[in-house]
Design a protein around this motif. Sequence first.
Motif, PDB file in Angstrom:
ATOM      1  N   HIS A 101       0.837  -1.199   0.000  1.00 14.76           N
ATOM      2  CA  HIS A 101       0.000   0.000   0.000  1.00 14.76           C
ATOM      3  C   HIS A 101       0.865   1.240   0.000  1.00 14.76           C
ATOM      4  N   ARG A 102       0.233   2.366  -0.267  1.00 15.32           N
ATOM      5  CA  ARG A 102       1.021   3.592  -0.428  1.00 15.32           C
ATOM      6  C   ARG A 102       1.710   4.043   0.853  1.00 15.32           C
ATOM      7  N   ASP A 103       1.192   3.632   2.024  1.00 14.93           N
ATOM      8  CA  ASP A 103       1.906   4.043   3.240  1.00 14.93           C
ATOM      9  C   ASP A 103       2.865   2.965   3.739  1.00 14.93           C
ATOM     10  N   ASP A 104       3.041   1.901   2.973  1.00 15.52           N
ATOM     11  CA  ASP A 104       4.097   0.938   3.310  1.00 15.52           C
ATOM     12  C   ASP A 104       5.448   1.540   2.923  1.00 15.52           C
ATOM     13  N   VAL A 105       6.501   0.942   3.490  1.00 18.55           N
ATOM     14  CA  VAL A 105       7.821   1.578   3.391  1.00 18.55           C
ATOM     15  C   VAL A 105       8.806   0.682   2.647  1.00 18.55           C
ATOM     16  N   VAL A 106       9.488   1.260   1.683  1.00 17.94           N
ATOM     17  CA  VAL A 106      10.548   0.536   0.982  1.00 17.94           C
ATOM     18  C   VAL A 106      11.884   0.999   1.560  1.00 17.94           C
ATOM     19  N   ILE A 107      12.722   0.040   1.976  1.00 14.50           N
ATOM     20  CA  ILE A 107      14.088   0.406   2.383  1.00 14.50           C
ATOM     21  C   ILE A 107      15.028  -0.085   1.289  1.00 14.50           C
ATOM     22  N   ALA A 108      15.728   0.861   0.664  1.00 10.94           N
ATOM     23  CA  ALA A 108      16.715   0.506  -0.372  1.00 10.94           C
ATOM     24  C   ALA A 108      18.068   0.418   0.322  1.00 10.94           C
ATOM     25  N   PHE A 109      18.513  -0.821   0.580  1.00 13.83           N
ATOM     26  CA  PHE A 109      19.731  -1.036   1.364  1.00 13.83           C
ATOM     27  C   PHE A 109      20.849  -1.523   0.451  1.00 13.83           C
ATOM     28  N   GLY A 110      21.748  -0.629   0.094  1.00 16.99           N
ATOM     29  CA  GLY A 110      22.844  -1.016  -0.795  1.00 16.99           C
ATOM     30  C   GLY A 110      23.489   0.209  -1.414  1.00 16.99           C
ATOM     31  N   GLY A 111      24.216  -0.018  -2.514  1.00 10.70           N
ATOM     32  CA  GLY A 111      24.863   1.085  -3.216  1.00 10.70           C
ATOM     33  C   GLY A 111      23.899   1.783  -4.157  1.00 10.70           C
ATOM     34  N   GLY A 112      24.464   2.554  -5.081  1.00 14.02           N
ATOM     35  CA  GLY A 112      23.643   3.346  -5.991  1.00 14.02           C
ATOM     36  C   GLY A 112      22.760   2.514  -6.898  1.00 14.02           C
ATOM     37  N   VAL A 113      23.199   1.295  -7.222  1.00 11.72           N
ATOM     38  CA  VAL A 113      22.379   0.454  -8.111  1.00 11.72           C
ATOM     39  C   VAL A 113      21.066   0.085  -7.416  1.00 11.72           C
ATOM     40  N   ILE A 114      21.173  -0.383  -6.178  1.00 15.17           N
ATOM     41  CA  ILE A 114      19.958  -0.731  -5.424  1.00 15.17           C
ATOM     42  C   ILE A 114      19.122   0.525  -5.172  1.00 15.17           C
ATOM     43  N   GLY A 115      19.788   1.618  -4.795  1.00 10.79           N
ATOM     44  CA  GLY A 115      19.064   2.861  -4.500  1.00 10.79           C
ATOM     45  C   GLY A 115      18.277   3.348  -5.707  1.00 10.79           C
ATOM     46  N   ASP A 116      18.924   3.338  -6.872  1.00 11.71           N
ATOM     47  CA  ASP A 116      18.259   3.838  -8.083  1.00 11.71           C
ATOM     48  C   ASP A 116      17.105   2.927  -8.509  1.00 11.71           C
ATOM     49  N   THR A 117      17.335   1.597  -8.441  1.00 13.53           N
ATOM     50  CA  THR A 117      16.321   0.661  -8.942  1.00 13.53           C
ATOM     51  C   THR A 117      15.142   0.555  -7.964  1.00 13.53           C
ATOM     52  N   PHE A 125       5.289   2.347  -8.129  1.00 13.00           N
ATOM     53  CA  PHE A 125       4.274   1.370  -7.757  1.00 13.00           C
ATOM     54  C   PHE A 125       3.169   2.060  -6.958  1.00 13.00           C
ATOM     55  N   ASN A 126       1.940   1.833  -7.384  1.00 11.28           N
ATOM     56  CA  ASN A 126       0.805   2.438  -6.680  1.00 11.28           C
ATOM     57  C   ASN A 126       0.949   3.961  -6.563  1.00 11.28           C
ATOM     58  N   ARG A 127       1.613   4.569  -7.515  1.00 13.71           N
ATOM     59  CA  ARG A 127       1.910   6.013  -7.551  1.00 13.71           C
ATOM     60  C   ARG A 127       2.734   6.483  -6.354  1.00 13.71           C
ATOM     61  N   GLY A 128       3.507   5.574  -5.803  1.00 10.79           N
ATOM     62  CA  GLY A 128       4.477   6.028  -4.799  1.00 10.79           C
ATOM     63  C   GLY A 128       4.296   5.420  -3.433  1.00 10.79           C
ATOM     64  N   LEU A 129       5.296   4.634  -3.001  1.00  6.86           N
ATOM     65  CA  LEU A 129       5.341   4.119  -1.629  1.00  6.86           C
ATOM     66  C   LEU A 129       6.311   5.005  -0.840  1.00  6.86           C
ATOM     67  N   GLU A 130       6.322   4.841   0.482  1.00  7.42           N
ATOM     68  CA  GLU A 130       7.284   5.608   1.276  1.00  7.42           C
ATOM     69  C   GLU A 130       8.672   5.005   1.041  1.00  7.42           C
ATOM     70  N   LEU A 131       9.681   5.848   1.050  1.00 10.16           N
ATOM     71  CA  LEU A 131      11.012   5.363   0.659  1.00 10.16           C
ATOM     72  C   LEU A 131      12.095   5.789   1.658  1.00 10.16           C
ATOM     73  N   VAL A 132      12.868   4.793   2.094  1.00 10.56           N
ATOM     74  CA  VAL A 132      14.041   5.074   2.938  1.00 10.56           C
ATOM     75  C   VAL A 132      15.279   4.646   2.162  1.00 10.56           C
ATOM     76  N   HIS A 133      16.203   5.564   1.956  1.00 11.05           N
ATOM     77  CA  HIS A 133      17.496   5.170   1.400  1.00 11.05           C
ATOM     78  C   HIS A 133      18.435   4.851   2.562  1.00 11.05           C
ATOM     79  N   TYR A 134      19.076   3.680   2.439  1.00 12.66           N
ATOM     80  CA  TYR A 134      20.009   3.251   3.491  1.00 12.66           C
ATOM     81  C   TYR A 134      21.291   2.863   2.737  1.00 12.66           C
TER      82      TYR A 134
END
Length: 374
Positions: A101-117, A125-134
């Motif tokens: 759902h749109r208020d679920d959170v994606v954590i992108a854990f890695g370098g720039g490849v993971i962060g960008d993808t 997805f679903n016009r935007g989920l919450e996003l944490v870059h790690y």
Amino acid sequence: MADKQKRRKISVSTASRSYKMLIGRGISDDVEGILVELFPGSRKIFFITNNKVFDIHGKKIIKKIEKSCNIKTLVLPDGEEYKSNSTLSKIYDFFMKNHAHRDDVVIAFGGGVIGDTAGFAAATFNRGLELVHYPTTIISQVDSSIGGKAAINFRGVKNIIGCFYQPHLIICDPDLLNTLEEKELINGLGEIIKYGLVFDYKIIESIKEILNENPESEERLKNMITDEKFDEIIFKCSKIKSDIVEKDEFDTGIRNYLNFGHTIGHAIEKVLGFKNISHGQAVSLGILCSVDISISLGFMKDSHKKELLNLYKLLKLPVRISSENADAIVKAIHFDKKITEGRTKFIILKKINDAIVINGIDEAVIKKSIIKNT
Ligand SMILES: NC(=O)c1ccc[n+]([C@@H]2O[C@H](COP(=O)([O-])OP(=O)(O)OC[C@H]3O[C@@H](n4cnc5c(N)ncnc54)[C@H](O)[C@@H]3O)[C@@H](O)[C@H]2O)c1
């Protein structure tokens, strides 16, 4: 528990979103509290990483957060070639299967490849989920996690499908860098030199200061990133990037300066093949050529170039382009120009920490700068 005194915060405020970047060596110890505070309730956490980072750090981080978070993990293969539409489909399938759902959170854990993808998947997805870059590499900590650019490669063209999507939080732990292979340290240092030359020469002075403690040591780069003084460098670069993003979120003006060394760098990457040269190495060579262009336009002096070459040697950065590639690199710049509708811009230093944008530099001048570095 990480020393909270040492945890620093950068606030990034853009028209799309305001968010924080939390920076601190060992901040990963507090990740559970940070996430629970920012994302209360029963939201799902989609933890996206690659197999290498998962094994080295991911499992430990997941252990820290799984007690209080409903966490779903997706482990992708490692490599720039997976910054692709088929990886994107995999991520979308993962979201579908787990009813994101749109208020679920994606954590992108890695370098720039993971962060960008993962960032692009979260944005769309679903016009935007919450996003944490790690971010877990130098490039991702000082550059790609900040500012909302997300993209995948398509038909061999880098970052050609993408969008702007600011994250909701960035967690930056310099301790995670300790496990990077030396080639990845070298990769990241090219971008740091860029910040030093274009925006704040104190960054380069700090690097020299740390390196001069033990300039002959084979392990000098590893020693440098574990030095607490390096945290300040990460902080300074991240702050520069966030200040620029605040002023020019959509890259129509001052954000162009971040492309210093990139026009020729991208062409070098393309000609040599992404597997044969890292982004940071290619940008470092692009920076050398840009300095030569600046010298030939009467701005910088030979002494600047000499000083830069000495620093490159200490940082184990490449200093030579193979001469047989010169023509192909000029052609690749030309090709890039067509794709970007003739908008190839060169960032040139008038002097240290004083950059200008020049449109349409003479092809002969560009070629001469490349040949000078063969
Ligand atoms: N969005 C932006 O604004 C922006 C800016 C700059 C670069 N980029 C993109 O970033 C990508 C390059 O990023 P990168 O240099 O981080 O490459 P990367 O993500 O491929 O990481 C480099 C390597 O380091 C490994 N790694 C990551 N963290 C590690 C750790 N802590 N310990 C050990 N190994 C680790 C990775 O698995 C990989 O093998 C490119 O695709 C580039 O286009 C995006």
